[in-house]
Design a protein around this motif. Structure first.
Motif, mmCIF file in Angstrom:
data_model
loop_
_atom_site.group_PDB
_atom_site.id
_atom_site.type_symbol
_atom_site.label_atom_id
_atom_site.label_comp_id
_atom_site.label_asym_id
_atom_site.label_seq_id
_atom_site.Cartn_x
_atom_site.Cartn_y
_atom_site.Cartn_z
ATOM 1 N N LEU A 96 20.520 -2.718 -10.451
ATOM 2 C CA LEU A 96 19.554 -2.110 -9.531
ATOM 3 C C LEU A 96 18.112 -2.409 -9.919
ATOM 4 N N THR A 97 17.887 -2.683 -11.202
ATOM 5 C CA THR A 97 16.515 -2.903 -11.679
ATOM 6 C C THR A 97 16.284 -4.365 -12.063
ATOM 7 N N SER A 98 17.059 -5.274 -11.485
ATOM 8 C CA SER A 98 16.904 -6.692 -11.793
ATOM 9 C C SER A 98 16.425 -7.465 -10.573
ATOM 10 N N GLU A 99 15.784 -8.586 -10.825
ATOM 11 C CA GLU A 99 15.361 -9.542 -9.800
ATOM 12 C C GLU A 99 14.600 -8.846 -8.663
ATOM 13 N N SER A 100 14.886 -9.185 -7.402
ATOM 14 C CA SER A 100 14.102 -8.629 -6.297
ATOM 15 C C SER A 100 14.286 -7.126 -6.145
ATOM 16 N N ARG A 101 15.418 -6.602 -6.620
ATOM 17 C CA ARG A 101 15.674 -5.160 -6.502
ATOM 18 C C ARG A 101 14.683 -4.356 -7.329
ATOM 19 N N GLN A 102 14.164 -4.950 -8.399
ATOM 20 C CA GLN A 102 13.193 -4.264 -9.248
ATOM 21 C C GLN A 102 11.901 -3.986 -8.488
ATOM 22 N N ILE A 103 11.565 -4.862 -7.539
ATOM 23 C CA ILE A 103 10.324 -4.724 -6.781
ATOM 24 C C ILE A 103 10.542 -3.977 -5.475
ATOM 25 N N PHE A 104 11.611 -4.330 -4.761
ATOM 26 C CA PHE A 104 11.827 -3.827 -3.408
ATOM 27 C C PHE A 104 12.899 -2.741 -3.315
ATOM 28 N N GLY A 105 13.613 -2.472 -4.413
ATOM 29 C CA GLY A 105 14.776 -1.611 -4.300
ATOM 30 C C GLY A 105 15.904 -2.370 -3.620
ATOM 31 N N VAL A 106 16.919 -1.651 -3.156
ATOM 32 C CA VAL A 106 18.061 -2.296 -2.500
ATOM 33 C C VAL A 106 17.933 -2.104 -0.992
ATOM 34 N N ILE A 107 17.905 -3.217 -0.265
ATOM 35 C CA ILE A 107 17.835 -3.137 1.197
ATOM 36 C C ILE A 107 19.217 -2.782 1.729
ATOM 37 N N GLN A 108 19.325 -1.628 2.388
ATOM 38 C CA GLN A 108 20.616 -1.153 2.883
ATOM 39 C C GLN A 108 20.755 -1.310 4.390
ATOM 40 N N GLU A 109 19.627 -1.394 5.113
ATOM 41 C CA GLU A 109 19.679 -1.518 6.562
ATOM 42 C C GLU A 109 20.093 -2.929 6.963
ATOM 43 N N GLN A 110 20.640 -3.060 8.167
ATOM 44 C CA GLN A 110 21.138 -4.351 8.635
ATOM 45 C C GLN A 110 20.137 -5.108 9.502
ATOM 46 N N CYS A 111 19.121 -4.435 9.995
ATOM 47 C CA CYS A 111 18.112 -5.099 10.825
ATOM 48 C C CYS A 111 16.737 -4.611 10.393
ATOM 49 N N ILE A 112 15.941 -5.497 9.805
ATOM 50 C CA ILE A 112 14.670 -5.069 9.217
ATOM 51 C C ILE A 112 13.529 -6.001 9.618
ATOM 52 N N VAL A 113 12.316 -5.449 9.532
ATOM 53 C CA VAL A 113 11.105 -6.261 9.624
ATOM 54 C C VAL A 113 10.323 -6.038 8.338
ATOM 55 N N ILE A 114 9.921 -7.118 7.677
ATOM 56 C CA ILE A 114 9.072 -7.017 6.492
ATOM 57 C C ILE A 114 7.638 -7.258 6.937
ATOM 58 N N VAL A 115 6.795 -6.242 6.760
ATOM 59 C CA VAL A 115 5.383 -6.350 7.108
ATOM 60 C C VAL A 115 4.619 -6.796 5.865
ATOM 61 N N LEU A 116 3.907 -7.905 5.966
ATOM 62 C CA LEU A 116 3.180 -8.484 4.844
ATOM 63 C C LEU A 116 1.708 -8.089 4.932
ATOM 64 N N ASP A 117 1.273 -7.310 3.967
ATOM 65 C CA ASP A 117 -0.137 -6.925 3.899
ATOM 66 C C ASP A 117 -0.668 -7.361 2.536
ATOM 67 N N PHE A 118 -1.301 -8.511 2.507
ATOM 68 C CA PHE A 118 -1.811 -9.057 1.246
ATOM 69 C C PHE A 118 -3.189 -8.508 0.896
ATOM 70 N N GLY A 119 -3.793 -7.793 1.810
ATOM 71 C CA GLY A 119 -5.098 -7.203 1.539
ATOM 72 C C GLY A 119 -6.099 -8.259 1.126
ATOM 73 N N THR A 120 -6.820 -7.983 0.027
ATOM 74 C CA THR A 120 -7.816 -8.932 -0.479
ATOM 75 C C THR A 120 -7.335 -9.542 -1.795
ATOM 76 N N ALA A 121 -6.044 -9.815 -1.884
ATOM 77 C CA ALA A 121 -5.476 -10.383 -3.108
ATOM 78 C C ALA A 121 -6.124 -11.726 -3.438
ATOM 79 N N ALA A 122 -6.336 -11.938 -4.733
ATOM 80 C CA ALA A 122 -6.857 -13.218 -5.198
ATOM 81 C C ALA A 122 -5.795 -14.297 -4.975
#
Length: 207
Positions: A96-122
């Motif tokens: 549960l705390t490895s790879e992408s799950r460490q950042i995003f948790g576990v995606i359980q839904e079957q239909c999702i939209v990922i909203v990308l908000d990079f703000g003022t990232a360098a």
């Protein structure tokens, strides 16, 4: 005592089916020390015949006392069962705390939209974000049914107009789109909310 402590911990993690909750273990390695109401005394009285005959354990939750009668072999059996169960939970937590799950948790839904908000990232942070998003697409999104990507920006950007069925080709396309995004420094304060509203406008989206 360590056996009982371990079973308390595991009781919170749904092990009743395997008869490894505290109450189930106690019922298999001993019997409860009972109290009966004595009319002449007008109060409950516990029997004393077991005092000194058996090791006793008092449950903190309700104060009930158990006389422990199990032989060493049975105790060791439960020790092995509890150690095995703990090891399974350790493996689960590591997963549960490895790879992408460490950042995003576990995606359980079957239909999702990922909203990308990079703000003022360098620029370097922008690339780190895209690395992480690529990881979640390849590792987790590939396991679900439909998805889409929307970038919050002055001019809102969508990977697809609506949620798209998941396939290896679709995931590769989304990763390619992600890495073609330009780094932007000026972002509208309202663009994240607008992107979220756009994501929720797709009726099939569950998260």
């Amino acid at each position: 005592q360590s056996l009982v402590s371990s079973s308390k911990w595991l009781q919170h993690y749904g092990l009743k089916r395997n008869k490894l909750s505290l109450s189930q273990i106690l019922s298999q390695i001993g019997f409860q020390h009972r109290k009966d109401y004595v009319t002449t005394l007008g109060k409950p009285v516990a029997s004393r015949y077991a005092d000194g005959l058996f090791p006793q354990y008092k449950r903190a939750q309700d104060g009930s006392v158990y006389n422990l009668t199990a032989k060493k072999e049975l105790i060791l059996h439960f020790v092995d069962c509890l150690i095995g169960a703990i090891e399974l939970y350790k493996q689960r937590m590591e997963w549960l705390t490895s790879e992408s799950r460490q950042i995003f948790g576990v995606i359980q839904e079957q239909c999702i939209v990922i909203v990308l908000d990079f703000g003022t990232a360098a620029p370097a942070e922008f690339d780190l974000c895209r690395d992480a998003l690529s990881m979640v697409l390849v590792e987790q999104v590939i396991q679900i049914s439909r998805f889409n990507l929307i970038r919050a920006a002055q001019d809102l950007m969508k990977w697809q107009q609506n949620c798209t069925p998941v396939s290896e080709r679709a995931v590769k396309s989304a990763v390619t789109w992600l890495w073609k995004l330009e780094h932007m420094t000026a972002v509208s304060h309202t663009s994240p909310a607008e992107a979220l509203l756009e994501a929720m406008g797709d009726e099939v989206v569950s998260s």
